[in-house]
Design an enzyme around this catalytic site. Structure first.
Site, PDB file in Angstrom:
ATOM      1  N   ILE A   6       0.859  -1.204   0.000  1.00 30.08           N
ATOM      2  CA  ILE A   6       0.000   0.000   0.000  1.00 30.08           C
ATOM      3  C   ILE A   6       0.884   1.240   0.000  1.00 30.08           C
ATOM      4  O   ILE A   6       1.788   1.365   0.854  1.00 30.08           O
ATOM      5  CB  ILE A   6      -0.885   0.061   1.265  1.00 30.08           C
ATOM      6  CG1 ILE A   6      -1.492  -1.299   1.577  1.00 30.08           C
ATOM      7  CG2 ILE A   6      -1.976   1.112   1.116  1.00 30.08           C
ATOM      8  CD1 ILE A   6      -2.125  -1.361   2.956  1.00 30.08           C
ATOM      9  N   ASN A  83      -2.262   4.272  -3.715  1.00 29.52           N
ATOM     10  CA  ASN A  83      -3.092   5.269  -3.020  1.00 29.52           C
ATOM     11  C   ASN A  83      -2.413   6.631  -2.891  1.00 29.52           C
ATOM     12  O   ASN A  83      -3.089   7.661  -2.903  1.00 29.52           O
ATOM     13  CB  ASN A  83      -3.432   4.706  -1.626  1.00 29.52           C
ATOM     14  CG  ASN A  83      -3.953   5.762  -0.684  1.00 29.52           C
ATOM     15  OD1 ASN A  83      -5.109   6.180  -0.767  1.00 29.52           O
ATOM     16  ND2 ASN A  83      -3.077   6.236   0.209  1.00 29.52           N
ATOM     17  N   TYR A 150      -3.703  17.479 -11.415  1.00 27.12           N
ATOM     18  CA  TYR A 150      -4.300  16.393 -10.625  1.00 27.12           C
ATOM     19  C   TYR A 150      -5.354  15.652 -11.457  1.00 27.12           C
ATOM     20  O   TYR A 150      -5.350  14.419 -11.518  1.00 27.12           O
ATOM     21  CB  TYR A 150      -4.913  17.007  -9.358  1.00 27.12           C
ATOM     22  CG  TYR A 150      -5.541  16.028  -8.393  1.00 27.12           C
ATOM     23  CD1 TYR A 150      -4.756  15.280  -7.516  1.00 27.12           C
ATOM     24  CD2 TYR A 150      -6.930  15.865  -8.332  1.00 27.12           C
ATOM     25  CE1 TYR A 150      -5.340  14.402  -6.606  1.00 27.12           C
ATOM     26  CE2 TYR A 150      -7.520  14.996  -7.425  1.00 27.12           C
ATOM     27  CZ  TYR A 150      -6.728  14.257  -6.570  1.00 27.12           C
ATOM     28  OH  TYR A 150      -7.298  13.390  -5.658  1.00 27.12           O
ATOM     29  N   VAL A 185     -13.355  12.599   1.115  1.00 30.36           N
ATOM     30  CA  VAL A 185     -12.976  12.042   2.418  1.00 30.36           C
ATOM     31  C   VAL A 185     -12.239  13.110   3.226  1.00 30.36           C
ATOM     32  O   VAL A 185     -11.439  13.886   2.673  1.00 30.36           O
ATOM     33  CB  VAL A 185     -12.051  10.810   2.220  1.00 30.36           C
ATOM     34  CG1 VAL A 185     -11.880  10.056   3.536  1.00 30.36           C
ATOM     35  CG2 VAL A 185     -12.582   9.887   1.140  1.00 30.36           C
ATOM     36  N   THR A 187      -9.569  14.283   4.861  1.00 29.49           N
ATOM     37  CA  THR A 187      -8.135  14.026   5.036  1.00 29.49           C
ATOM     38  C   THR A 187      -7.361  15.334   4.840  1.00 29.49           C
ATOM     39  O   THR A 187      -7.944  16.360   4.483  1.00 29.49           O
ATOM     40  CB  THR A 187      -7.630  13.026   3.972  1.00 29.49           C
ATOM     41  OG1 THR A 187      -7.734  13.669   2.699  1.00 29.49           O
ATOM     42  CG2 THR A 187      -8.406  11.731   3.963  1.00 29.49           C
TER      43      THR A 187
HETATM   44  N1  LIG Z   1      -9.516  12.957   0.333  1.00 28.26           N
HETATM   45  C1  LIG Z   1     -10.387  13.000  -0.685  1.00 28.26           C
HETATM   46  O1  LIG Z   1     -11.450  13.634  -0.622  1.00 28.26           O
HETATM   47  C2  LIG Z   1     -10.086  12.242  -1.938  1.00 28.26           C
HETATM   48  C3  LIG Z   1     -11.040  12.296  -2.976  1.00 28.26           C
HETATM   49  C4  LIG Z   1     -10.783  11.593  -4.140  1.00 28.26           C
HETATM   50  C5  LIG Z   1      -9.635  10.853  -4.259  1.00 28.26           C
HETATM   51  N2  LIG Z   1      -8.727  10.826  -3.241  1.00 28.26           N
HETATM   52  C6  LIG Z   1      -7.526  10.013  -3.422  1.00 28.26           C
HETATM   53  O2  LIG Z   1      -7.335   9.198  -2.280  1.00 28.26           O
HETATM   54  C7  LIG Z   1      -5.933   8.911  -2.119  1.00 28.26           C
HETATM   55  C8  LIG Z   1      -5.507   9.208  -0.696  1.00 28.26           C
HETATM   56  O3  LIG Z   1      -5.661  10.593  -0.469  1.00 28.26           O
HETATM   57  P1  LIG Z   1      -5.763  11.231   0.984  1.00 28.26           P
HETATM   58  O4  LIG Z   1      -6.917  12.128   0.946  1.00 28.26           O
HETATM   59  O5  LIG Z   1      -5.673  10.165   2.010  1.00 28.26           O
HETATM   60  O6  LIG Z   1      -4.434  12.137   0.973  1.00 28.26           O
HETATM   61  P2  LIG Z   1      -3.422  12.545   2.152  1.00 28.26           P
HETATM   62  O7  LIG Z   1      -4.115  12.510   3.458  1.00 28.26           O
HETATM   63  O8  LIG Z   1      -2.800  13.803   1.712  1.00 28.26           O
HETATM   64  O9  LIG Z   1      -2.349  11.358   2.136  1.00 28.26           O
HETATM   65  C9  LIG Z   1      -1.516  11.195   1.022  1.00 28.26           C
HETATM   66  C10 LIG Z   1      -0.535  10.075   1.269  1.00 28.26           C
HETATM   67  O10 LIG Z   1       0.319   9.998   0.121  1.00 28.26           O
HETATM   68  C11 LIG Z   1       1.669   9.969   0.542  1.00 28.26           C
HETATM   69  N3  LIG Z   1       2.579  10.588  -0.428  1.00 28.26           N
HETATM   70  C12 LIG Z   1       2.493  11.841  -0.954  1.00 28.26           C
HETATM   71  N4  LIG Z   1       3.572  12.102  -1.698  1.00 28.26           N
HETATM   72  C13 LIG Z   1       4.366  10.997  -1.631  1.00 28.26           C
HETATM   73  C14 LIG Z   1       5.631  10.684  -2.169  1.00 28.26           C
HETATM   74  N5  LIG Z   1       6.331  11.549  -2.924  1.00 28.26           N
HETATM   75  N6  LIG Z   1       6.160   9.473  -1.905  1.00 28.26           N
HETATM   76  C15 LIG Z   1       5.484   8.592  -1.118  1.00 28.26           C
HETATM   77  N7  LIG Z   1       4.280   8.829  -0.583  1.00 28.26           N
HETATM   78  C16 LIG Z   1       3.729  10.038  -0.831  1.00 28.26           C
HETATM   79  C17 LIG Z   1       1.668  10.745   1.858  1.00 28.26           C
HETATM   80  O11 LIG Z   1       2.764  10.312   2.668  1.00 28.26           O
HETATM   81  P3  LIG Z   1       4.113  11.185   2.928  1.00 28.26           P
HETATM   82  O12 LIG Z   1       3.740  12.626   2.825  1.00 28.26           O
HETATM   83  O13 LIG Z   1       4.550  10.730   4.285  1.00 28.26           O
HETATM   84  O14 LIG Z   1       5.035  10.741   1.853  1.00 28.26           O
HETATM   85  C18 LIG Z   1       0.344  10.322   2.473  1.00 28.26           C
HETATM   86  O15 LIG Z   1       0.508   9.131   3.213  1.00 28.26           O
HETATM   87  C19 LIG Z   1      -5.230   9.755  -3.180  1.00 28.26           C
HETATM   88  O16 LIG Z   1      -4.957   8.978  -4.311  1.00 28.26           O
HETATM   89  C20 LIG Z   1      -6.249  10.839  -3.539  1.00 28.26           C
HETATM   90  O17 LIG Z   1      -6.045  11.351  -4.822  1.00 28.26           O
HETATM   91  C21 LIG Z   1      -8.922  11.498  -2.085  1.00 28.26           C
END
Ligand SMILES: NC(=O)c1ccc[n+]([C@@H]2O[C@H](COP(=O)([O-])OP(=O)(O)OC[C@H]3O[C@@H](n4cnc5c(N)ncnc54)[C@H](OP(=O)(O)O)[C@@H]3O)[C@@H](O)[C@H]2O)c1
Length: 246
Positions: A6, A83, A150, A185, A187
């Site tokens: 993951i 993810n 994005y 979500v 986040t």
């Molecule tokens: N939240 C929403 O409403 C929403 C809606 C639609 C889709 N999504 C999708 O859901 C997924 C999860 O999003 P989230 O909302 O949980 O985002 P988040 O809270 O910002 O978490 C993003 C994760 O990605 C990791 N990441 C970012 N850059 C990285 C890098 N260079 N190398 C390795 N890991 C990296 C971060 O870890 P580090 O910073 O520690 O590296 C973090 O664990 C994403 O694909 C997003 O596009 C989210």
């Protein structure tokens, strides 16, 4: 034993999915730049790789390292959840700098592509369940000013998933791949979208409204749905699943 690789497990949806998957029958391989000590403390069946997915050239070597740790003699399933993602640059395209644009496309599109390529190469000969879940976004289709990179990356991820699905086909040895929109979500990615100070955009207001109206799902509730989907019977080869509730 089922093995789950993951990305993006330091917070948000990735962290929530990893917590849901903790079980004596599951081995987790977690990847993000920052270690998640809560996850590490919660499971003895977990390996953590602090890895920056911007380093696309090193992903193949990382995956080889990961698969050396997987005991394929006791495996009954191997899963990759792409993810990790970033939303920045959150700006009109002419105001974005090229490094930020490259970073976006590297993490959101190129890294999942290379991870998928390595995963299939390393698992194609195995008589196990093999599945790839690409976490996409409704932003692939619902376009907002300031989110062009994005949206382009997520639309690319959807096309990539469907195309690889066609390559893999429906034989029992195929690696199954699906792109899914998780919904909105609560986040840090959402927080970033709300709090951007870009005055040229109206988009942050939409994200503020969604939060104020209580329209954001919790990471835990969404993780439940995603994991049930990943392990369930409606995981159809090459699909782009826009609504997990249907
Ligand atoms: N939240 C929403 O409403 C929403 C809606 C639609 C889709 N999504 C999708 O859901 C997924 C999860 O999003 P989230 O909302 O949980 O985002 P988040 O809270 O910002 O978490 C993003 C994760 O990605 C990791 N990441 C970012 N850059 C990285 C890098 N260079 N190398 C390795 N890991 C990296 C971060 O870890 P580090 O910073 O520690 O590296 C973090 O664990 C994403 O694909 C997003 O596009 C989210």
């Amino acid at each position: 034993m089922k093995y789950f690789i993951i990305t993006g497990t330091s917070r948000g949806l990735g962290e929530a999915m990893a917590f849901k998957l903790i079980s004596p029958e599951h081995q987790l391989i977690c990847i993000s730049r920052t270690k998640n000590n809560d996850l590490i403390a919660a499971s003895s069946h977990l390996d953590y790789y602090e890895f920056d997915l911007q380093n696309v050239n090193q992903i193949e070597a990382l995956m080889e390292q990961v698969f050396q740790k997987i005991n394929l003699t006791n495996a009954d399933g191997v899963y990759l959840i792409n993810n990790a993602a970033i939303i920045s640059p959150f700006s009109r395209i002419e105001q974005a700098n090229s490094q930020d644009l490259m970073d976006n496309l590297h993490v959101n599109l190129l890294a999942p592509i290379v991870l998928t390529s390595s995963f299939i190469r390393l698992t194609q000969h195995l008589p196990l369940e093999k599945r790839i879940l690409n976490i996409s976004s409704a932003s692939a289709k619902q376009l907002l000013p300031g989110m062009s990179a994005y949206s382009a990356a997520k639309a690319g991820l959807d096309a990539f998933s469907s195309c690889v699905g066609l390559e893999q086909g429906v034989e029992s040895a195929a690696v199954k791949i699906v792109s899914v929109y998780p919904g909105m979500v609560d986040t840090s990615l959402q927080e970033q979208a709300r709090n951007t100070s870009n005055e040229a955009l109206t988009t942050p207001d939409i994200f503020k409204m969604v939060k104020d109206r209580g329209m954001l799902a919790s990471p835990a509730a969404t993780a439940d749905k995603l994991i049930s989907f990943l392990l369930g019977h409606s995981f159809h080869q090459g699909a782009v699943v826009e609504d997990l509730f249907l």
